[in-house]
Design an enzyme around this catalytic site. Structure first.
Site, PDB file in Angstrom:
ATOM      1  N   HIS A  66       0.827  -1.210   0.000  1.00 10.94           N
ATOM      2  CA  HIS A  66       0.000   0.000   0.000  1.00 10.94           C
ATOM      3  C   HIS A  66       0.861   1.259   0.000  1.00 10.94           C
ATOM      4  O   HIS A  66       1.293   1.742   1.038  1.00 10.94           O
ATOM      5  CB  HIS A  66      -0.892  -0.016   1.244  1.00 10.94           C
ATOM      6  CG  HIS A  66      -1.954   1.036   1.261  1.00 10.94           C
ATOM      7  ND1 HIS A  66      -3.110   0.898   1.972  1.00 10.94           N
ATOM      8  CD2 HIS A  66      -2.041   2.245   0.660  1.00 10.94           C
ATOM      9  CE1 HIS A  66      -3.869   1.970   1.820  1.00 10.94           C
ATOM     10  NE2 HIS A  66      -3.227   2.814   1.028  1.00 10.94           N
ATOM     11  N   ASN A 100      -4.971   6.137  -7.259  1.00 16.76           N
ATOM     12  CA  ASN A 100      -5.492   7.517  -7.236  1.00 16.76           C
ATOM     13  C   ASN A 100      -4.469   8.516  -7.775  1.00 16.76           C
ATOM     14  O   ASN A 100      -4.025   9.426  -7.094  1.00 16.76           O
ATOM     15  CB  ASN A 100      -5.970   7.903  -5.835  1.00 16.76           C
ATOM     16  CG  ASN A 100      -4.906   7.758  -4.765  1.00 16.76           C
ATOM     17  OD1 ASN A 100      -3.934   7.028  -4.932  1.00 16.76           O
ATOM     18  ND2 ASN A 100      -5.093   8.447  -3.649  1.00 16.76           N
ATOM     19  N   ASP A 311       1.231   2.814   3.753  1.00 19.40           N
ATOM     20  CA  ASP A 311       0.320   3.851   3.261  1.00 19.40           C
ATOM     21  C   ASP A 311       1.108   5.130   2.973  1.00 19.40           C
ATOM     22  O   ASP A 311       0.674   6.238   3.286  1.00 19.40           O
ATOM     23  CB  ASP A 311      -0.818   4.111   4.237  1.00 19.40           C
ATOM     24  CG  ASP A 311      -1.979   4.873   3.607  1.00 19.40           C
ATOM     25  OD1 ASP A 311      -1.921   5.153   2.386  1.00 19.40           O
ATOM     26  OD2 ASP A 311      -2.941   5.199   4.333  1.00 19.40           O
TER      27      ASP A 311
END
Length: 430
Positions: A66, A100, A311
Site C-alpha cells: 500500500h 489515485n 500507506d
C-alpha cells in the site's frame, strides 16, 4: 558471475529461520544456500563477488502492499523514481502503488505506463493496484481483465470508499473470477464528513471536528459480509481502531477470506500527536486513542492483522503547511517503516520472524508470490542491520515527501543493503 552473501543470519519464516548460511546468487536467482566455510566449484570462484554481511540479518525482500507514488499527474509530490528510491532505501523490493493518480489507473494504458516506467528504472518491483471503479467515482466497474494483462495485481478505490454496496458486491464477484484481491478503503463518508482527526477528548480540546471509529468499523463489517456472500478475497486497508480489529477477528473465525493491514503510525502514535495542530500527524483514517493503539498491537500479535504496510502518502508543503482542517491527509513511510516496526521486536511484542511475516511473507502470499530464499527463486533480499541507531531526519529522505510526524525519533535497526534480482539497488553509506 556469482555473488556470495556471507555471514548473515537468515530469517525466512517457513523456510530457513535463524540459520547462518551463505547465499549464492547466479544470474539474478538464488543458486544455493551453503555452509559458511563451504568452498565453491573452481570454475565459479574465478568470477565471484563477495558481500560481507557479518552481523546482518538476511530476509526475503520486504513488500509494501500500500503506497502512493503520485505519478502520473502529481509528480511535484512524488515520482515513480523517487518513490522507488525511497522504497529500496527502506528495504522494500516490491511495492504496490494505489490507483489515485491523474489520470486514475483505471485502464490498461495507465497500468502499462507504470509497469514500463518501473521496468526501465530497474530499482524495485512495482506492481500496480488498479481502480475498482472508473475515475474512482464509485459507479461503473473498471476493466480488471485488461489491467491484469498489463501487470495489475489487485483492485482498490483507495482514497475513497465504494459507498454503494451493490457496486462493491459486483466488484468482488468480478475480481474473484480473475483471482484478484479487493483492497477496501473502509470509510463511511456520512460519518467521516468534514472530520480532520479522531473524534474524542483531544479533538474537543483543539476545537477540531472529529471522525468516529464507527466511520471505519461499520464499513469493515460491510466488506466482510460481502466477502462472505461472494466468496471473494477482501483485504482491509489501514486498520486503525479496536472495533475494526474485532470485526476482522470474528470474520476470520467464520472462515471469511479476509486479510488486513495496519501501518506503523497506528501502533506507535495516538491522537495526542496532533496536540500542537501538527498537520504531519493528519492522516486518514486518523490516529486514534491509546486503547485503539493497544488493540492494533494485539491484532498483530494474534494474527488478526496480517500485514504492516506504510500507506506512504507524500505531499508537498503546499498541502501541509496550512490550517489543520485544510491540510491534506497522509504521511510518508517507506523510509521509516522498518525501524518503527522493529520496535515491536525490541519491546518483545513480536519475534523477528513474525515481523518478517507481516512485512514480507504475508504480503507475498496475498499477491501469489513465492519469495522463499531458496534455489530457483529471484534473489530479492533485504539485509538488515539490527544494531544501527539513527535519528529520523526528513532532510535525508530519498522521497520528495517530508511529511512525517516522526521527526527526531531515535530508532534502532534499518536496511543495510537491498538486492533485487541479485543486483544491489541500495547500500547504506558508511
Amino acid at each position: 558471475m556469482l555473488t556470495r552473501i556471507k555471514g548473515a543470519k537468515i530469517v525466512d519464516p517457513g523456510n530457513v529461520d535463524g540459520d547462518y548460511k551463505d547465499i549464492i546468487i547466479r544470474d539474478g536467482l538464488i543458486d544455493a544456500l551453503v555452509e559458511p566455510d563451504k568452498e565453491l566449484d573452481a570454475t565459479d570462484t574465478d568470477e565471484i563477488k563477495e558481500i560481507d554481511a557479518t552481523g546482518m540479518i538476511a530476509v526475503p525482500g520486504l513488500i509494501d502492499l500500500h503506497v502512493h507514488l503520485r505519478e502520473p499527474g502529481h509528480e511535484y509530490k512524488e515520482t515513480i523514481e523517487t518513490g522507488a528510491r525511497a522504497a529500496v532505501r527502506g528495504g522494500f523490493t516490491t511495492i504496490c502503488p494505489m490507483p489515485n493518480t491523474s489520470p486514475v489507473n483505471d485502464n490498461s494504458q495507465v497500468t502499462a505506463y507504470i509497469v514500463n516506467k518501473a521496468r526501465d528504472l530497474g530499482l524495485c518491483r512495482i506492481l500496480p493496484v488498479g481502480a475498482i471503479t472508473r475515475g474512482l467515482e464509485g459507479d461503473t466497474l473498471a476493466e480488471y481483465g485488461d489491467m491484469k494483462q498489463k501487470g495489475m495485481v489487485a483492485i482498490s478505490d483507495d482514497g475513497r470508499p465504494v459507498a454503494d454496496a451493490r457496486v462493491m458486491r459486483r466488484a468482488m464477484e468480478y475480481a474473484n473470477g480473475l483471482g484478484l484481491p479487493v483492497i477496501s478503503h473502509s470509510e463511511d463518508l456520512s460519518l467521516a464528513r468534514e472530520g480532520s482527526m479522531n473524534e474524542g477528548i483531544t479533538a474537543t480540546r483543539l476545537g477540531i471536528k472529529g471522525i468516529p471509529n464507527a466511520a471505519e468499523s461499520t464499513m469493515v463489517m460491510r466488506e466482510i459480509a460481502l466477502a462472505e456472500l461472494t466468496g471473494a478475497r477482501v483485504h482491509i486497508a489501514h486498520v486503525s481502531c479496536e472495533e475494526s480489529v474485532d470485526a476482522i477477528r470474528h470474520g476470520k473465525a467464520r472462515g471469511v477470506k479476509v486479510t488486513a493491514e495496519t501501518a506503523p503510525h497506528y501502533f506507535t502514535l495516538t491522537d495526542e500527536a496532533v496536540a500542537q495542530y501538527d498537520t504531519h500527524a493528519k492522516m486518514n483514517p486518523p490516529l486514534r486513542t491509546e486503547k485503539d493503539r493497544q488493540a492494533i498491537i494485539e491484532g498483530l500479535v494474534d494474527g488478526t492483522l496480517d500485514i504492516i504496510a506504510t500507506d506512504h502518502a507524500p505531499h508537498s508543503p503546499l498541502e501541509k503547511e496550512v490550517e489543520f482542517d485544510r491540510a491534506a491527509f497522509g504521511i510518508v513511510g517507506l523510509e521509516t517503516s522498518l525501524a518503527l516496526s522493529l520496535e515491536l521486536v525490541q519491546e518483545e511484542k513480536l519475534s523477528l520472524s513474525r515481523l518478517i511475516e507481516k512485512m514480507s511473507k504475508n504480503p507475498a502470499a496475498i499477491l501469489g508470490i513465492d519469495n522463499d530464499l531458496k534455489p530457483g527463486n529471484p534473489a530479492d533480499i533485504t539485509l538488515i542491520d539490527p544494531e544501527a541507531y539513527h535519528t529520523i531526519d526528513p532532510d535525508t529522505f530519498f522521497s520528495k515527501g517530508v511529511n512525517t510526524p516522526f521527526v527526531g525519533f531515535n530508532v534502532k535497526g534499518e536496511a543495510w543493503m537491498t538486492l533485487v534480482q541479485g543486483r544491489v539497488v541500495f547500500e547504506k553509506e558508511l
